[in-house]
Scaffold this active site. Structure first.
Site, PDB file in Angstrom:
ATOM      1  N   ARG A 142       4.162   2.729   2.898  1.00  0.00           N
ATOM      2  CA  ARG A 142       4.993   1.807   3.681  1.00  0.00           C
ATOM      3  C   ARG A 142       6.476   2.106   3.494  1.00  0.00           C
ATOM      4  O   ARG A 142       7.276   1.816   4.375  1.00  0.00           O
ATOM      5  CB  ARG A 142       4.713   0.355   3.281  1.00  0.00           C
ATOM      6  CG  ARG A 142       3.237  -0.023   3.201  1.00  0.00           C
ATOM      7  CD  ARG A 142       2.449   0.326   4.441  1.00  0.00           C
ATOM      8  NE  ARG A 142       1.077  -0.172   4.340  1.00  0.00           N
ATOM      9  CZ  ARG A 142       0.081   0.237   5.089  1.00  0.00           C
ATOM     10  NH1 ARG A 142       0.275   1.175   6.005  1.00  0.00           N
ATOM     11  NH2 ARG A 142      -1.126  -0.266   4.942  1.00  0.00           N
ATOM     12  N   HIS A 177     -11.121  -1.265   9.891  1.00  0.00           N
ATOM     13  CA  HIS A 177     -10.026  -1.923  10.597  1.00  0.00           C
ATOM     14  C   HIS A 177     -10.455  -2.310  12.014  1.00  0.00           C
ATOM     15  O   HIS A 177      -9.925  -3.271  12.585  1.00  0.00           O
ATOM     16  CB  HIS A 177      -8.807  -0.997  10.695  1.00  0.00           C
ATOM     17  CG  HIS A 177      -8.178  -0.683   9.378  1.00  0.00           C
ATOM     18  ND1 HIS A 177      -8.598   0.367   8.589  1.00  0.00           N
ATOM     19  CD2 HIS A 177      -7.165  -1.278   8.715  1.00  0.00           C
ATOM     20  CE1 HIS A 177      -7.868   0.409   7.496  1.00  0.00           C
ATOM     21  NE2 HIS A 177      -6.989  -0.571   7.538  1.00  0.00           N
ATOM     22  N   LYS A 204      -9.464   0.735  -4.931  1.00  0.00           N
ATOM     23  CA  LYS A 204     -10.119   0.382  -3.686  1.00  0.00           C
ATOM     24  C   LYS A 204     -10.975   1.560  -3.210  1.00  0.00           C
ATOM     25  O   LYS A 204     -10.742   2.684  -3.639  1.00  0.00           O
ATOM     26  CB  LYS A 204      -9.097  -0.044  -2.619  1.00  0.00           C
ATOM     27  CG  LYS A 204      -8.010   0.973  -2.307  1.00  0.00           C
ATOM     28  CD  LYS A 204      -6.925   0.342  -1.448  1.00  0.00           C
ATOM     29  CE  LYS A 204      -5.900   1.358  -1.013  1.00  0.00           C
ATOM     30  NZ  LYS A 204      -4.755   0.769  -0.300  1.00  0.00           N
ATOM     31  N   HIS A 205     -12.036   1.264  -2.417  1.00  0.00           N
ATOM     32  CA  HIS A 205     -12.475  -0.034  -1.922  1.00  0.00           C
ATOM     33  C   HIS A 205     -13.849  -0.291  -2.536  1.00  0.00           C
ATOM     34  O   HIS A 205     -14.836   0.272  -2.077  1.00  0.00           O
ATOM     35  CB  HIS A 205     -12.570  -0.031  -0.405  1.00  0.00           C
ATOM     36  CG  HIS A 205     -11.288   0.378   0.271  1.00  0.00           C
ATOM     37  ND1 HIS A 205     -10.918   1.693   0.465  1.00  0.00           N
ATOM     38  CD2 HIS A 205     -10.296  -0.379   0.794  1.00  0.00           C
ATOM     39  CE1 HIS A 205      -9.751   1.748   1.081  1.00  0.00           C
ATOM     40  NE2 HIS A 205      -9.344   0.508   1.297  1.00  0.00           N
ATOM     41  N   ARG A 258      -7.128  10.530   1.834  1.00  0.00           N
ATOM     42  CA  ARG A 258      -6.711   9.476   0.899  1.00  0.00           C
ATOM     43  C   ARG A 258      -7.503   9.568  -0.405  1.00  0.00           C
ATOM     44  O   ARG A 258      -7.100   8.969  -1.406  1.00  0.00           O
ATOM     45  CB  ARG A 258      -6.905   8.105   1.530  1.00  0.00           C
ATOM     46  CG  ARG A 258      -6.046   7.878   2.762  1.00  0.00           C
ATOM     47  CD  ARG A 258      -6.495   6.648   3.529  1.00  0.00           C
ATOM     48  NE  ARG A 258      -6.277   5.430   2.779  1.00  0.00           N
ATOM     49  CZ  ARG A 258      -6.806   4.244   3.110  1.00  0.00           C
ATOM     50  NH1 ARG A 258      -7.615   4.152   4.172  1.00  0.00           N
ATOM     51  NH2 ARG A 258      -6.554   3.176   2.390  1.00  0.00           N
ATOM     52  N   ASP A 287     -10.243  -6.997   0.965  1.00  0.00           N
ATOM     53  CA  ASP A 287      -9.418  -6.228   1.877  1.00  0.00           C
ATOM     54  C   ASP A 287      -8.906  -7.229   2.929  1.00  0.00           C
ATOM     55  O   ASP A 287      -9.264  -8.418   2.921  1.00  0.00           O
ATOM     56  CB  ASP A 287     -10.231  -5.090   2.502  1.00  0.00           C
ATOM     57  CG  ASP A 287      -9.363  -3.931   2.997  1.00  0.00           C
ATOM     58  OD1 ASP A 287      -8.135  -4.120   3.158  1.00  0.00           O
ATOM     59  OD2 ASP A 287      -9.918  -2.847   3.235  1.00  0.00           O
ATOM     60  N   ASP A 338       0.870  -1.174   0.000  1.00  0.00           N
ATOM     61  CA  ASP A 338       0.000   0.000   0.000  1.00  0.00           C
ATOM     62  C   ASP A 338       0.908   1.226   0.000  1.00  0.00           C
ATOM     63  O   ASP A 338       1.394   1.638   1.052  1.00  0.00           O
ATOM     64  CB  ASP A 338      -0.886   0.031   1.246  1.00  0.00           C
ATOM     65  CG  ASP A 338      -1.891  -1.107   1.288  1.00  0.00           C
ATOM     66  OD1 ASP A 338      -2.896  -1.007   0.584  1.00  0.00           O
ATOM     67  OD2 ASP A 338      -1.661  -2.074   2.029  1.00  0.00           O
TER      68      ASP A 338
END
Length: 332
Positions: free
Chosen positions: A71, A177, A164-165, A134, A246, A63
């Site tokens: 990351r 999450h 996504k998503h 985002r 996901d 990601d």
């Protein structure tokens, strides 16, 4: 033959136990997180080690969106702006494509060939900020146009984009999450959320939303809903590409990991994604996942072919340093 799942690993190098698991289970992909990243040489060694165990055709995902979700970070990699910041700039479409092309260059040098980008969710006022900046914009047509630019930049750099998503996380009032979001909007309102995905239905891959849409299927989140996958993702939106879940370890889902996995494939998904590197959980996912074959394998091959075609169009001279100067000047 690969199995139809993507796994994580615990640290910056594969342990002996992970090597044995990957050799036996043969996941189609490995997904990287901050815990797996120390330096360019180390990441390249990790991706090479994974492919040495499972096969050279395996994928490595990350990601790398920019902003909160990247990351790979400084000092070894450039820091990229969030989608909303790029989307607000003059000449946003060109700059977003440029940013994604630069990300692709960073990733491909490490052996990472799939980026979970673009985010095509359209936030609404009052929604949870798990999407927030985002998203490229607040208007669906702008999200569609700018997301397409990001996908184009990745593909021209040789990296597969994953939108996504799907079919849309932008109006959820909870973070999947941590808990299961339930969206009560009617079909007419949801059509607004679907629009960016419809406009980009030709992209090679997509990731589902762990969101319940009461107007579509009040009994299951999209990831595990045959109704949403068949009627909305494949039907209304018209997406026939590679469809992955996901992360199955997110708290929006319940049940054992074998149960979670079986429900996703029963809903019509092609790949299960398990991210946290917990081998006990990953073994359950592996046991419940089918072989990567039939239509799912066709979609993998079509996705790779689409990237190869777009990369061929992008083979003209690309000066990464000049591109970085251009982006930096626009952000200054």
């Amino acid at each position: 033959m690969f199995k139809a799942f993507i796994a994580g690993c615990a640290g910056p190098a594969l342990s002996d136990e992970e090597r044995a698991f990957f050799a036996d289970a043969r996941p189609w992909g490995l997904i990287l997180f901050r815990r797996n990243v120390e330096s360019p040489a180390q990441v390249a060694a990790l991706t090479a080690a994974f492919r040495a165990v499972v096969g050279e055709d395996a994928a490595v995902l990350v990601d790398q969106e920019g902003g909160r979700v990247q990351r790979l970070r400084e000092p070894h990699w450039p820091s990229y702006p969030a989608a909303a910041r790029l989307g607000a700039l003059p000449d946003a479409e060109r700059l977003i494509e440029l940013s994604a092309r630069l990300m692709a260059a960073d990733l491909l040098a490490l052996g990472v060939d799939v980026d979970c980008l673009p985010v095509l969710d359209t936030p609404i006022e009052g929604a949870h900020d798990v999407i927030g900046d985002r998203a490229y914009a607040r208007a669906p047509d702008e999200v569609a146009r700018l997301g397409a630019a990001a996908a184009r930049g990745l593909m021209r750099g040789g990296v597969m984009p994953v939108m996504k998503h799907i079919p849309g996380h932008g109006r959820a009032c909870a973070d999947s999450h941590l808990e299961l979001p339930v969206v009560s909007a009617g079909r007419a309102e949801l059509a607004r959320d679907f629009a960016p995905f419809q406009a980009n239905a030709g992209l090679p891959a997509a990731m589902t939303a762990h969101v319940v849409y009461q107007a579509l299927d009040p009994t299951a989140p999209a990831t595990q809903s045959p109704v949403v996958v068949r009627d909305i993702v494949r039907g209304n939106i018209g997406f026939d590409g590679l469809l992955m879940t996901d992360d199955l370890s997110m708290k929006a889902l319940t049940g054992s990991f074998a149960e979670r996995t079986r429900k996703c494939f029963a809903a019509g998904l092609d790949l299960a994604l398990h991210c946290n590197g917990d081998l006990a959980e990953a073994r359950e996912v592996a046991e419940a996942a089918p072989d990567l074959a039939g239509k799912a394998l066709d979609r993998v091959q079509a996705a790779r072919a689409a990237v190869a075609r777009e990369r061929a169009r992008g083979l003209q001279h690309f000066d990464a340093e000049e591109a970085r100067r251009t982006l930096a000047a626009a952000l200054a």
